[in-house]
Scaffold this active site. Structure first.
Site, PDB file in Angstrom:
ATOM      1  CE1 TYR A 144      -3.215  -2.814   0.091  1.00  0.00           C
ATOM      2  CE2 TYR A 144      -3.775  -2.257   2.335  1.00  0.00           C
ATOM      3  CZ  TYR A 144      -3.973  -3.026   1.211  1.00  0.00           C
ATOM      4  OH  TYR A 144      -4.934  -4.001   1.209  1.00  0.00           O
ATOM      5  CE  LYS A 194       0.805 -17.562  -2.282  1.00  0.00           C
ATOM      6  NZ  LYS A 194       0.020 -18.801  -2.149  1.00  0.00           N
ATOM      7  CG  ASP A 227      -2.620 -19.768  -0.342  1.00  0.00           C
ATOM      8  OD1 ASP A 227      -1.851 -19.719   0.645  1.00  0.00           O
ATOM      9  OD2 ASP A 227      -2.319 -20.364  -1.389  1.00  0.00           O
ATOM     10  CG  ASP A 251      -7.128  -4.131   4.045  1.00  0.00           C
ATOM     11  OD1 ASP A 251      -8.096  -4.018   4.816  1.00  0.00           O
ATOM     12  OD2 ASP A 251      -7.007  -3.459   3.003  1.00  0.00           O
ATOM     13  CG  ASP A 255     -12.329  -6.121   6.525  1.00  0.00           C
ATOM     14  OD1 ASP A 255     -11.997  -5.581   7.610  1.00  0.00           O
ATOM     15  OD2 ASP A 255     -12.761  -5.476   5.550  1.00  0.00           O
TER      16      ASP A 255
END
Ligand code: NAD
Length: 365
Positions: A144, A194, A227, A251, A255
């Protein structure tokens, strides 16, 4: 008598409604414990646009700078949705505050009481005792904030680029937040990355592994690819205790964790800064996970628990008052367990309004 100094930014929609009762509760519980509060309220979000033409007036930033913590409501709403994206309340106030105060660590408890199982979209037999975990998300690094670009190629095609960058020092400081959180809980951290694909994740994994081995050998550290973590959260969230991850993965996962924990009205969060406050504790911004709930704003029926629990987090992290924070948290839990509930968590019980809910919490303190 010691005085706690914090900035109060109620914002828009239900923000001022839930902030009002939260301040009453904080004032009461703190004065019972020989503390006074010194708060300065400041405009932010849509109401600041209406009053001052900008979502984050300079005076608001100054008030926050002069405080030891920020208690934030929520910002935004339909009235300001037609503004250009960069001027919209959330983007033009919350993000600049995070940046200005270098709020690098986002702490989101994922807590679902057994009595509120019906609020979760998960099959209740998967979470018979509810959910109790914490997501620690790095908030100022990663994709970001890396370099971005967009260009038209020679053949007319269009290319866009985002860059994911992490430094060892950035990973270590968020690992420290996860370690402290784990020490106060079950001493288990699952680091999500990852590393099978991303170079930043390879560094993340190396640094986290070395950091915990050198500094916190008593904490049980595991690693999981993002994942898989997304699947495991939906399958068996209670396998996680403290989940540690980078900005973009956090993020998304926080959520997902929020939704499996049910109502937004119960979910609080803390964002801690690089700098310490005048007491030597982390400076932070504390806010509910939900938004301004325009559908119920002004009706006095919003659930105040997320804001009250955010206030408790503020006492714990920025003022070092864990005992008082726990008292507030227990009081919220007992109130909900006793069946006193706002509409979002009533599930067949008679719903009470914001004021009655807050009074019930207050009376249990
Ligand atoms: P929202 O979180 O405001 O509302 C989603 C649903 O949850 C609504 O039905 C609402 O009534 C309910 N809800 C949320 N908090 C509640 C509470 N405390 N008590 C009872 N019910 C509650 O999300 P949205 O509708 O997508 O967004 C509304 C506005 O809020 C938008 O302008 C958005 O940009 C803004 N927003 C701000 C923040 C923030 O300030 N951090 C976060 C999210 C959304």
């Amino acid at each position: 008598m010691k005085t706690l100094k914090f900035a109060v930014l109620p914002g828009d929609g239900i923000g001022p409604e839930v902030m009002e009762v939260t301040l009453e509760i904080l004032e009461k519980v703190l004065s019972d414990n020989a503390y006074a509060i010194d708060t300065t309220e400041a405009a932010v979000g849509g109401s600041a646009i209406d009053q001052f033409g900008v979502a984050l007036p300079e005076n608001t930033v100054r008030i926050c700078e002069d405080s030891d913590a920020i208690l934030f409501g929520s910002v935004g709403g339909p009235k300001w949705e037609s503004l250009p994206p960069a001027e919209q309340p959330e983007r033009a106030s919350l993000l600049p505050i995070r940046k200005h105060f270098k709020l690098f660590a986002n702490i989101r408890p994922g807590l679902l009481y057994r009595e509120l199982l019906a609020a979760s979209p998960l099959k209740n037999e998967r979470i018979p005792e509810g959910i109790d975990m914490v997501c620690i998300r790095e908030l100022t690094g990663g994709i970001y904030f890396g370099q971005k670009s967009r260009r038209v190629l020679d053949d007319g095609d269009i290319e866009a680029l985002d860059t994911m960058i992490y430094k060892k020092s950035e990973i270590e400081r968020i690992a420290e937040v996860a370690a402290q959180t784990a020490l106060a809980r079950n001493k288990q951290v699952c680091s999500v990355c990852k590393a099978n694909v991303l170079t930043t994740s390879v560094l993340w994994r190396e640094v986290v592994t070395e950091f915990f081995a050198n500094n916190y050998p008593e904490i049980e550290l595991s690693h999981m690819y993002v994942d898989n973590a997304a699947m495991q959260l939906a399958r068996d969230p209670n396998q996680f205790d403290v989940l540690l991850t980078e900005n973009m993965f956090g993020d998304i996962l926080s959520d997902e964790m929020g939704v499996i924990c049910g109502s937004l009205g119960m979910l609080c969060s803390a964002s801690l800064g690089l700098e310490t406050n005048s007491l030597g504790n982390p400076f932070g911004l504390f806010e509910p996970a939900g938004g301004t709930a325009p559908d119920i704003a002004g009706m006095g029926i919003a659930n105040p628990c997320a804001q009250i629990l955010s206030g408790a987090m503020m006492l714990r992290f920025s003022f070092g008052l864990s005992d008082i924070a726990s008292k507030i948290e227990n009081s919220v839990k007992e109130t909900v367990q006793s069946g006193i509930r706002t509409g979002d968590i009533a599930f067949g019980l008679d719903a009470v309004n914001t004021r009655t809910m807050a009074d019930a919490i207050l009376s249990r303190l």
